[in-house]
Design a protein around this motif. Structure first.
Motif, PDB file in Angstrom:
ATOM      1  N   VAL A 180      35.848  41.962  59.076  1.00  0.00           N
ATOM      2  CA  VAL A 180      36.693  42.224  57.899  1.00  0.00           C
ATOM      3  C   VAL A 180      38.069  41.605  58.090  1.00  0.00           C
ATOM      4  CG1 VAL A 180      37.895  44.037  56.604  1.00  0.00           C
ATOM      5  CG2 VAL A 180      35.484  44.314  57.180  1.00  0.00           C
ATOM      6  N   ILE A 181      38.640  41.769  59.271  1.00  0.00           N
ATOM      7  CA  ILE A 181      39.971  41.223  59.539  1.00  0.00           C
ATOM      8  C   ILE A 181      39.956  39.702  59.489  1.00  0.00           C
ATOM      9  CG2 ILE A 181      41.744  40.968  61.326  1.00  0.00           C
ATOM     10  CD1 ILE A 181      41.122  43.894  62.063  1.00  0.00           C
ATOM     11  N   TYR A 197      45.676  46.166  51.197  1.00  0.00           N
ATOM     12  CA  TYR A 197      44.339  45.707  50.802  1.00  0.00           C
ATOM     13  C   TYR A 197      43.357  45.785  51.969  1.00  0.00           C
ATOM     14  CZ  TYR A 197      40.610  42.520  49.428  1.00  0.00           C
ATOM     15  OH  TYR A 197      39.391  41.963  49.166  1.00  0.00           O
ATOM     16  N   VAL A 198      43.766  45.272  53.109  1.00  0.00           N
ATOM     17  CA  VAL A 198      42.886  45.285  54.286  1.00  0.00           C
ATOM     18  C   VAL A 198      42.657  46.715  54.773  1.00  0.00           C
ATOM     19  CG1 VAL A 198      42.666  44.518  56.685  1.00  0.00           C
ATOM     20  CG2 VAL A 198      43.512  42.939  54.948  1.00  0.00           C
ATOM     21  N   LYS A 199      43.676  47.551  54.700  1.00  0.00           N
ATOM     22  CA  LYS A 199      43.526  48.947  55.120  1.00  0.00           C
ATOM     23  C   LYS A 199      42.484  49.665  54.255  1.00  0.00           C
ATOM     24  CE  LYS A 199      46.100  53.200  55.605  1.00  0.00           C
ATOM     25  NZ  LYS A 199      47.357  53.865  55.292  1.00  0.00           N
ATOM     26  N   GLN A 232      49.443  41.914  53.016  1.00  0.00           N
ATOM     27  CA  GLN A 232      47.994  42.092  53.053  1.00  0.00           C
ATOM     28  C   GLN A 232      47.586  43.466  53.573  1.00  0.00           C
ATOM     29  OE1 GLN A 232      47.065  38.965  55.776  1.00  0.00           O
ATOM     30  NE2 GLN A 232      46.723  37.468  54.147  1.00  0.00           N
ATOM     31  N   GLU A 241      39.303  38.642  55.594  1.00  0.00           N
ATOM     32  CA  GLU A 241      40.225  39.040  54.534  1.00  0.00           C
ATOM     33  C   GLU A 241      41.706  38.835  54.857  1.00  0.00           C
ATOM     34  OE1 GLU A 241      39.147  39.799  51.611  1.00  0.00           O
ATOM     35  OE2 GLU A 241      37.041  39.923  52.171  1.00  0.00           O
ATOM     36  N   ALA A 242      42.068  38.718  56.109  1.00  0.00           N
ATOM     37  CA  ALA A 242      43.491  38.629  56.460  1.00  0.00           C
ATOM     38  C   ALA A 242      43.796  37.319  57.173  1.00  0.00           C
ATOM     39  CB  ALA A 242      43.873  39.805  57.353  1.00  0.00           C
ATOM     40  N   LEU A 276      48.953  42.395  61.038  1.00  0.00           N
ATOM     41  CA  LEU A 276      48.718  41.464  59.946  1.00  0.00           C
ATOM     42  C   LEU A 276      49.953  41.373  59.061  1.00  0.00           C
ATOM     43  CD1 LEU A 276      46.550  43.197  57.273  1.00  0.00           C
ATOM     44  CD2 LEU A 276      47.036  44.307  59.400  1.00  0.00           C
TER      45      LEU A 276
END
Length: 101
Positions: free
Chosen positions: A77-78, A38-40, A35, A81-82, A31
């Protein structure tokens, strides 16, 4: 009153060590670098173990183990959010071994 007994009193002389095998999916998440943190943080509860993290050409890469039952949650989620993120399966049978004596 609490009575404590030594552990060897409860162990059978014929007991063998038990080995448990846990199967996981090894995935690579790619990604945008901005980002990644935040995604992690969002993915942290869904991941079993992060194997490797890296950066290349403005992209961040996370290689991690996930439970097969959590794949869809990680993917959602991926995707939510990404932007411009990919989820790639590297190995379907990543096995972790744990021995209990």
């Amino acid at each position: 009153m609490v009575i404590l007994f030594p552990a060897f009193l409860f162990r059978s002389p014929f007991s063998l060590p038990l080995t448990f095998f846990f199967s996981f999916v090894l995935v690579q998440i790619t990604l945008l670098k901005r980002q990644a943190e935040y995604v992690k943080e969002l993915l942290e509860p869904l991941l079993e173990k992060i194997e490797e993290e890296g950066e290349k050409d403005g992209n961040a890469t996370i290689v991690c183990l996930i439970d097969p039952g959590r794949y869809r949650e990680v993917e959602e989620v991926i995707n939510k959010e990404a932007k411009k993120a990919t989820l790639e399966v590297l190995d379907l049978a990543a096995v972790q071994e744990e021995t209990v004596v």
